[in-house]
Design an enzyme around this catalytic site. Structure first.
Site, PDB file in Angstrom:
ATOM      1  N   CYS A   1      46.864  43.819  19.308  1.00 34.30           N
ATOM      2  CA  CYS A   1      46.212  42.480  19.369  1.00 34.30           C
ATOM      3  C   CYS A   1      45.774  42.120  17.957  1.00 34.30           C
ATOM      4  O   CYS A   1      44.951  42.859  17.238  1.00 34.30           O
ATOM      5  CB  CYS A   1      45.118  42.618  20.173  1.00 34.30           C
ATOM      6  SG  CYS A   1      44.074  40.984  20.024  1.00 34.30           S
TER       7      CYS A   1
ATOM      8  N   THR B   1      37.053  45.019  21.545  1.00 34.28           N
ATOM      9  CA  THR B   1      36.937  43.518  21.885  1.00 34.28           C
ATOM     10  C   THR B   1      36.708  43.014  23.187  1.00 34.28           C
ATOM     11  O   THR B   1      36.691  41.898  23.610  1.00 34.28           O
ATOM     12  CB  THR B   1      38.282  42.906  21.333  1.00 34.28           C
ATOM     13  OG1 THR B   1      39.434  43.493  22.076  1.00 34.28           O
ATOM     14  CG2 THR B   1      38.505  43.132  19.821  1.00 34.28           C
TER      15      THR B   1
ATOM     16  N   GLU C   1      41.674  51.054  23.243  1.00 32.36           N
ATOM     17  CA  GLU C   1      41.321  50.322  22.159  1.00 32.36           C
ATOM     18  C   GLU C   1      40.229  50.998  20.908  1.00 32.36           C
ATOM     19  O   GLU C   1      40.417  51.071  19.946  1.00 32.36           O
ATOM     20  CB  GLU C   1      40.812  49.108  22.361  1.00 32.36           C
ATOM     21  CG  GLU C   1      40.569  47.950  21.358  1.00 32.36           C
ATOM     22  CD  GLU C   1      39.775  46.871  21.574  1.00 32.36           C
ATOM     23  OE1 GLU C   1      38.894  46.394  20.932  1.00 32.36           O
ATOM     24  OE2 GLU C   1      40.202  46.193  22.640  1.00 32.36           O
TER      25      GLU C   1
ATOM     26  N   SER D   1      41.150  47.658  33.782  1.00 30.99           N
ATOM     27  CA  SER D   1      40.873  46.663  32.852  1.00 30.99           C
ATOM     28  C   SER D   1      39.290  46.451  32.388  1.00 30.99           C
ATOM     29  O   SER D   1      38.676  46.032  33.314  1.00 30.99           O
ATOM     30  CB  SER D   1      41.481  45.156  33.155  1.00 30.99           C
ATOM     31  OG  SER D   1      41.033  43.956  32.338  1.00 30.99           O
TER      32      SER D   1
END
Length: 409
Positions: A149, A245, A179, A313
């Protein structure tokens, strides 16, 4: 003009995509956070202004399918899940894509099966420098189909910038989320790094900065969450905060403010810029938009909330956290979790267990049922369509989809 992506047709939806486009047409500047009402008569859905696929997710999916189209005779691998949505990952598996690791970084296939001619796709979360080095040694390139991303890469660049100025990087994130593992790896290449999970842990870090707590306290509280050679007596004098993020943007801001205030108390306001780096520009706009829209959705009220997304998620779980503070909330993966009008299977955030709840759906024939509906940034619109249509079928005498969508066409 915002960029449009070429996504597979099966991710488009006949209801939700129409609503989204109508809102874009009437509110191009995204100033109106009021939810959209889809009134089916006995059941009404309040749809968040912002939800579903973000720029980074659409970019990742487009690149993955581009890799398939351009390499029909090659083996194609993903380092791990492209995004945290089971439908999206399963669609790629069905097309022959093989997954090298799970989301925790546990190998599913050994790297030594990879050949220089193989295609390896980097997921939207990015990957670590250590994995890049390992694959490069095998002659595998990761540049052709890197779906990292752009907003994650922005965090990496900012971390590198403040590291060069001798600031320590404080990451607001979940230490072993893909991430954060990637950001930790990139940041520690040029700076000391420590990860804080939430505001409570930030308060612990503030105690160390202020001298209220000693190094023993730091190493106990932040075990396995700091870079090698980290010295809290040295490396907490100059800091900057970045985030995973997908975390709550409001919490990242609260953590940054807390640590900034602590620095101000210790060194004085005149010395602030020498001890605290301004990194507010690293917050992901899409995450913030989705969270702000969810707050507006909650404020508008409803009988219950249904939040759709992958159970692993992070950004979806934070939308669930916001909703469940105000109304009964059900975190579901897809329409298959809607077992009947009286039974729903859903993830319980606190226990991380999937459970079944009875009598979840209010169906009072005298009063319309209002359902708050939103989804995580990795959730295809079509999944919301399936959820909405399944619930509508359980109510008698509902208006047709065509009639409900007429104001949006």
């Amino acid at each position: 003009m915002p960029r449009t992506f070429n996504l597979p047709h099966f991710y488009h939806s006949p209801i939700i995509s129409v609503v989204k486009q109508a809102r874009r047409d009437t509110d191009a500047r995204k100033r109106d956070l009021a939810p959209t009402l889809l009134n089916f008569g006995p059941v009404r859905f309040k749809i968040a202004r912002h939800f579903g696929f973000c720029y980074g997710v659409e970019n990742a999916i487009e690149i993955a399918y581009q890799a398939l189209a351009e390499n029909p005779n090659k083996r194609i691998f993903l380092l791990s899940e492209i995004i945290h949505n089971p439908r999206v990952n399963e669609n790629l598996r069905q097309r022959g894509v093989q997954f090298l690791m799970d989301t925790a970084g546990t190998p599913l296939l050994p790297f030594d099966i990879l050949m220089p001619n193989d295609v390896v796709i980097v997921p939207a979360f990015g990957t670590t420098l250590e994995i890049e080095k390992t694959l490069k040694a095998r002659g595998v390139t990761l540049t052709a189909y890197n779906t990292t991303c752009p907003f994650v890469e922005k965090v990496w660049r900012r971390s590198e910038e403040i590291g060069k100025q001798d600031y320590t990087v404080v990451i607001h994130g979940k230490r072993y989320h893909e991430e954060t593992r990637a950001t930790f790896s990139h940041a520690q290449a040029g700076a000391p790094v420590v990860v804080v999970r939430d505001l409570e842990e930030a308060r612990d870090l503030a105690k160390v900065i202020s001298g209220e707590a000693d190094t023993e306290f730091f190493f106990k509280k932040f075990a396995d969450r700091f870079s090698p050679g980290f010295d809290p007596t040295v490396h907490l004098k100059r800091i900057g905060v970045v985030n995973q993020t997908t975390m709550l943007a409001t919490e990242t801001e609260a953590i940054a403010n807390l640590l900034q205030d602590t620095i101000k108390t210790v060194y004085g306001e005149a010395e602030m810029s020498s001890h605290f780096a301004d990194t507010r520009d690293t917050l992901c706009y899409a995450t913030k938009e989705n969270q702000d829209a969810t707050l507006a959705l909650i404020a508008d009220g409803g009988d219950m909330a249904v939040v759709v997304g992958g159970y692993n998620s992070s950004n979806t779980s934070h939308l669930v956290e916001l909703c469940q503070q105000h109304l009964p909330t059900y975190f579901i993966r897809d329409a298959d979790e809607l077992l009947s009008p009286t039974r729903i299977r859903h993830l319980e955030l606190e226990t991380k267990q999937v459970q079944t709840t009875e009598d979840w759906l209010s169906m009072d024939p005298k009063t319309p049922t209002d359902i708050v509906l939103t989804a995580g940034a990795s959730c295809p619109d079509v999944l919301l369509d399936e959820v909405l249509q399944k619930i509508v079928k359980w109510f008698p005498d509902t208006r047709s989809v065509e009639e409900v969508l007429e104001p949006f066409l």
